[in-house]
Design a protein around this motif. Structure first.
Motif, mmCIF file in Angstrom:
data_model
loop_
_atom_site.group_PDB
_atom_site.id
_atom_site.type_symbol
_atom_site.label_atom_id
_atom_site.label_comp_id
_atom_site.label_asym_id
_atom_site.label_seq_id
_atom_site.Cartn_x
_atom_site.Cartn_y
_atom_site.Cartn_z
ATOM 1 N N LEU A 145 -44.047 -3.243 -54.909
ATOM 2 C CA LEU A 145 -44.521 -3.133 -55.839
ATOM 3 C C LEU A 145 -44.636 -2.308 -57.122
ATOM 4 O O LEU A 145 -45.344 -2.538 -58.327
ATOM 5 C CB LEU A 145 -45.853 -2.740 -54.830
ATOM 6 C CG LEU A 145 -47.991 -2.556 -55.634
ATOM 7 C CD1 LEU A 145 -47.940 -3.788 -56.619
ATOM 8 C CD2 LEU A 145 -48.489 -1.860 -54.791
ATOM 9 N N THR A 146 -44.244 -1.257 -56.307
ATOM 10 C CA THR A 146 -43.736 -0.103 -57.782
ATOM 11 C C THR A 146 -42.603 -1.037 -59.101
ATOM 12 O O THR A 146 -43.321 -0.549 -59.879
ATOM 13 C CB THR A 146 -42.963 1.337 -56.987
ATOM 14 O OG1 THR A 146 -43.712 1.730 -56.105
ATOM 15 C CG2 THR A 146 -43.270 2.477 -58.048
ATOM 16 N N ALA A 147 -41.309 -1.785 -58.414
ATOM 17 C CA ALA A 147 -40.929 -2.456 -59.450
ATOM 18 C C ALA A 147 -41.614 -3.669 -59.739
ATOM 19 O O ALA A 147 -42.161 -3.786 -61.463
ATOM 20 C CB ALA A 147 -40.053 -2.604 -58.364
ATOM 21 N N TYR A 148 -42.342 -4.173 -59.435
ATOM 22 C CA TYR A 148 -43.472 -5.179 -60.234
ATOM 23 C C TYR A 148 -44.604 -4.369 -61.412
ATOM 24 O O TYR A 148 -44.181 -5.267 -62.041
ATOM 25 C CB TYR A 148 -44.411 -5.856 -59.200
ATOM 26 C CG TYR A 148 -44.832 -7.353 -58.935
ATOM 27 C CD1 TYR A 148 -43.976 -8.160 -59.893
ATOM 28 C CD2 TYR A 148 -45.893 -6.763 -60.012
ATOM 29 C CE1 TYR A 148 -44.490 -9.574 -60.050
ATOM 30 C CE2 TYR A 148 -46.882 -8.327 -61.121
ATOM 31 C CZ TYR A 148 -46.136 -9.205 -60.843
ATOM 32 O OH TYR A 148 -46.533 -10.359 -61.244
ATOM 33 N N ARG A 149 -45.572 -3.680 -60.911
ATOM 34 C CA ARG A 149 -45.755 -2.797 -61.988
ATOM 35 C C ARG A 149 -45.018 -2.151 -63.280
ATOM 36 O O ARG A 149 -45.457 -2.283 -64.016
ATOM 37 C CB ARG A 149 -47.118 -2.014 -61.453
ATOM 38 C CG ARG A 149 -47.888 -1.624 -62.445
ATOM 39 C CD ARG A 149 -48.542 -0.400 -61.722
ATOM 40 N NE ARG A 149 -49.402 0.497 -62.199
ATOM 41 C CZ ARG A 149 -50.839 -0.233 -62.982
ATOM 42 N NH1 ARG A 149 -50.564 -1.307 -62.615
ATOM 43 N NH2 ARG A 149 -51.702 0.367 -64.146
ATOM 44 N N ALA A 150 -44.014 -1.583 -62.891
ATOM 45 C CA ALA A 150 -43.495 -0.987 -64.206
ATOM 46 C C ALA A 150 -42.704 -2.315 -64.728
ATOM 47 O O ALA A 150 -42.676 -2.084 -66.127
ATOM 48 C CB ALA A 150 -42.324 -0.268 -63.400
ATOM 49 N N LEU A 151 -41.960 -3.327 -64.140
ATOM 50 C CA LEU A 151 -41.149 -3.892 -65.322
ATOM 51 C C LEU A 151 -42.414 -5.021 -65.947
ATOM 52 O O LEU A 151 -41.955 -4.846 -67.117
ATOM 53 C CB LEU A 151 -40.460 -4.788 -64.347
ATOM 54 C CG LEU A 151 -38.639 -4.653 -64.280
ATOM 55 C CD1 LEU A 151 -38.609 -6.065 -63.072
ATOM 56 C CD2 LEU A 151 -38.232 -3.970 -64.977
ATOM 57 N N PHE A 152 -43.219 -5.416 -64.874
ATOM 58 C CA PHE A 152 -44.139 -6.836 -65.570
ATOM 59 C C PHE A 152 -45.363 -5.787 -66.245
ATOM 60 O O PHE A 152 -45.629 -6.287 -67.118
ATOM 61 C CB PHE A 152 -44.227 -7.744 -64.597
ATOM 62 C CG PHE A 152 -42.920 -8.030 -64.190
ATOM 63 C CD1 PHE A 152 -41.847 -8.947 -65.044
ATOM 64 C CD2 PHE A 152 -42.690 -8.610 -62.428
ATOM 65 C CE1 PHE A 152 -40.545 -9.348 -64.292
ATOM 66 C CE2 PHE A 152 -41.656 -8.764 -62.224
ATOM 67 C CZ PHE A 152 -40.685 -9.445 -62.822
ATOM 68 N N THR A 153 -46.267 -5.340 -65.628
ATOM 69 C CA THR A 153 -47.569 -5.104 -65.631
ATOM 70 C C THR A 153 -47.661 -4.019 -66.901
ATOM 71 O O THR A 153 -48.373 -3.966 -67.791
ATOM 72 C CB THR A 153 -48.261 -4.148 -64.799
ATOM 73 O OG1 THR A 153 -48.771 -5.044 -63.627
ATOM 74 C CG2 THR A 153 -49.619 -4.116 -65.261
ATOM 75 N N ARG A 154 -46.663 -2.842 -66.944
ATOM 76 C CA ARG A 154 -46.636 -1.843 -67.710
ATOM 77 C C ARG A 154 -45.280 -1.990 -69.071
ATOM 78 O O ARG A 154 -45.096 -1.729 -70.294
ATOM 79 C CB ARG A 154 -45.978 -0.662 -67.271
ATOM 80 C CG ARG A 154 -47.135 -0.144 -65.690
ATOM 81 C CD ARG A 154 -48.123 0.032 -67.162
ATOM 82 N NE ARG A 154 -48.128 1.720 -67.335
ATOM 83 C CZ ARG A 154 -49.895 1.867 -68.061
ATOM 84 N NH1 ARG A 154 -49.931 1.102 -68.795
ATOM 85 N NH2 ARG A 154 -49.228 3.264 -68.664
#
Length: 331
Positions: A145-154
């Protein structure tokens, strides 16, 4: 129930395995029989920095997979026998610019997942992805989840762009590598370890360099659009030197010193973007689960430990020996 507990002494010396009481579940709660509990650097920080010797006994751990054993009378989403994973975020349901007030992570201040059973409300569980084993699913949620938000959401990473991942080897960064390749991005990694560089190349990284070499020289022919900065003071200025003008740095961690000094004039003339990130919402967790199911992405599982090997597990992650995720196998 047996659990890994921190109490009475500071740091790793305060860890032990002992019997802890199982609390009664409420009408809105679910008791999960834990199969595998993933370990994160957060667990290390909890027992070495945050949870004190004179605090009440604490069961650490933020990640887990398992089977629903019992459900409360008002629970509608799950029934006994369902295979589930724990959402490590508490109080962040909808995607937003930042976590809402009151957001917490499983494993502090309340008991976590390093135990035979974990109890929570039904909205803090999700169904285990079918393509993952219990061992793989148990190490998934927090890092993925941390990776997903960092790469895509942010970070808004897109196909054809280049992302740089300094210090490859952590669970989060190995997820970042797999996600980026899944959408067709170019990936550059760094590590002080030649073996970790080689492992990253085997996973699909396009270029691997030493963290200690001159990045500007090594990447003179590259254009870095997005850089995931998790090391902190030791590499931040090197990161700033190689990101393209108008590029973005996303940071969610600091394995070296937290405080960073950099040239603000260089920063604003370069039109750089610096974004913080942490974990993610339940909404993003479900998006991530859909993404990894679509692309059949699996965690990079490094090593499994038994509950009685808790000391070796904590020392292993403390010394950054892992390439990918490690876990406590409860059953």
């Amino acid at each position: 129930m047996r659990a890994i507990v921190h109490e009475e002494k500071e740091g790793l010396e305060g860890l032990k395995v002992k019997e802890m009481p199982e609390r009664q579940i409420s009408d809105n709660e679910v008791r999960v029989k834990v199969h595998t509990a993933g370990m994160n650097r957060r667990d290390l920080a909890v027992v070495t920095k945050r949870h004190k010797a004179d605090d009440p006994a604490l069961i650490p751990g933020s990640d887990a997979s398992g089977i629903v054993e019992t459900v409360g009378g008002n629970v509608t989403k799950f029934q006994p026998g369902d295979e589930v994973i724990v959402n490590p975020g508490l109080g962040w349901q909808k995607n937003s610019d930042a976590p809402p007030e009151g957001f917490e992570i499983v494993g502090l201040p309340d008991h976590g997942t390093f135990a035979e059973f974990y109890t929570c409300t039904e909205d803090h569980l999700e169904r285990k992805p079918e393509h993952l084993s219990f061992e793989e699913a148990g190490v998934l949620p927090l890092a993925a989840l941390t990776a997903y938000r960092a790469l895509f959401t942010r970070g808004n990473l897109e196909a054809g762009q280049t992302v740089m991942l300094p210090g490859i080897g952590s669970g989060v960064l190995t997820f970042c590598l797999k996600y980026a390749k899944a959408i067709g991005a170019r990936v550059i990694v760094t590590s002080r370890s030649e073996s970790k560089q080689k492992e990253a190349l085997n996973l699909g990284a396009d270029l691997a360099i030493s963290t200690e070499e001159d990045w500007q020289e090594a990447l003179a022919s590259e254009q870095v659009d997005l850089l995931i900065e998790t090391i902190g003071n030791a590499t931040f200025n090197k990161s700033l030197d190689v990101i393209r003008k108008g590029g973005t740095i996303v940071t969610f961690g600091s394995t070296t010193e937290d405080e960073v000094t950099f040239n603000i004039r260089q920063f604003f003339y370069g039109q750089y973007n610096l974004l913080g990130s942490t974990m993610g919402s339940a909404e993003e967790l479900r998006e991530m689960l859909g993404f990894i199911s679509e692309h059949k992405i699996k965690p990079q599982l490094d090593k499994m430990f038994t509950m009685d090997q808790y000391k070796e597990a904590f020392e292993y992650i403390q010394e950054s020996k892992n390439f990918g995720k490690i876990a406590i196998k409860v059953r």
